[in-house]
Design an enzyme around this catalytic site. Structure first.
Site, mmCIF file in Angstrom:
data_model
loop_
_atom_site.group_PDB
_atom_site.id
_atom_site.type_symbol
_atom_site.label_atom_id
_atom_site.label_comp_id
_atom_site.label_asym_id
_atom_site.label_seq_id
_atom_site.Cartn_x
_atom_site.Cartn_y
_atom_site.Cartn_z
ATOM 1 N N CYS A 99 -11.475 -24.231 -9.080
ATOM 2 C CA CYS A 99 -11.769 -23.718 -7.731
ATOM 3 C C CYS A 99 -11.464 -22.217 -7.664
ATOM 4 C CB CYS A 99 -11.032 -24.515 -6.663
ATOM 5 S SG CYS A 99 -11.729 -24.284 -4.997
ATOM 6 N N HIS A 177 -12.463 -29.767 -7.771
ATOM 7 C CA HIS A 177 -11.073 -30.106 -8.084
ATOM 8 C C HIS A 177 -10.999 -31.417 -8.859
ATOM 9 C CE1 HIS A 177 -8.909 -27.081 -5.639
ATOM 10 N NE2 HIS A 177 -9.958 -27.154 -4.839
ATOM 11 N N GLU A 179 -8.549 -32.435 -10.483
ATOM 12 C CA GLU A 179 -7.145 -32.860 -10.482
ATOM 13 C C GLU A 179 -6.738 -33.633 -9.245
ATOM 14 O OE1 GLU A 179 -6.896 -29.251 -7.852
ATOM 15 O OE2 GLU A 179 -8.219 -30.044 -9.402
#
Length: 237
Positions: A99, A177, A179
């Site tokens: 990001c 994202h 994660e």
């Protein structure tokens, strides 16, 4: 795959609260540790007086998200972080930008970052020309800015809103994202509450979607990490 000789990954995080910043690493923390990496976590914004980790024996640099803009040169910590990313590129340390991190990588290698006309919040699918590295999704998005990769890079994922992923040499920049998990999202929410930030999106609905999708999102992140490490040769040198 598991690497030996304790490979080291430097991870740059961004939040004035170090505890919240570390939670922003999300599932990448466990994914990298399970592959034998030691994480050397640093923040240019909340620890400006602390020297960043040496890159001389680092196998990987991960630059995480931030509520700030990668083009906001009024941020006193941004120039030192840009210089550090350039140092990593010169040292041929593979970079994974997430990001804000993807936006910063794009800027450093000659692309651009700007306010997006089409901000994205929530899970989206992408068109990918490299599904072994970037699956079609769904991927978690939470950004108001967007990058344009330089001509030298190869854009490997996009949608109608933005470029979503690019590669240049061993480096990979992401707009989304991978994660994401509930703890990461709750860390974001804690920072929003602390800073009085309000979003014109259904933040509670997004949290419910993350809860439902967390196992699948974790699996996609794991596959992405494996593919990126294999291609970038981010192994002990």
């Amino acid at each position: 795959m598991t690497y030996t000789n304790d490979p080291r990954a430097v991870v740059l995080v961004h939040d004035q609260d170090p505890a919240l910043a570390r939670r922003d690493i999300g599932t990448l923390d466990a994914e990298l540790r399970s592959r034998g990496f030691q994480l050397d976590v640093h923040s240019f914004d909340h620890s400006p007086g602390t020297a960043p980790p040496s890159l001389s024996d680092a196998q990987l640099l991960v630059v995480m998200g931030s509520p700030d803009a990668a083009y906001d040169d009024t941020l006193t910590w941004l120039a030192p972080e840009i210089a550090y990313v350039r140092q990593a590129i010169d040292a041929q340390v593979p970079i994974l930008g997430v990001c804000f991190g993807g936006q910063l990588l794009a800027r450093v290698i000659g692309g651009s970052v700007r306010r997006s006309e089409h901000p994205e919040y929530g899970f989206v699918d992408v068109e990918t020309s490299d599904p072994e590295l970037i699956a079609p999704g769904p991927w978690m998005e939470f950004h108001g800015d967007t990058f344009v990769a330089p001509p030298e890079a190869t854009v490997i994922a996009h949608n109608e809103a933005a470029q979503q992923a690019f590669v240049l040499g061993p480096h990979l920049g992401l707009q989304f994202h991978p994660e994401i998990d509930l703890d990461t999202y709750d860390a974001w929410a804690a920072a929003w509450d602390r800073d009085g930030v309000e979003h014109a999106v259904d933040v509670h609905g997004i949290r419910r979607a993350i809860a439902d999708a967390e196992p699948a999102a974790r699996a996609r992140c794991s596959a992405l990490v494996d593919a990126f490490l294999a291609r970038s040769s981010a192994v002990p040198r």
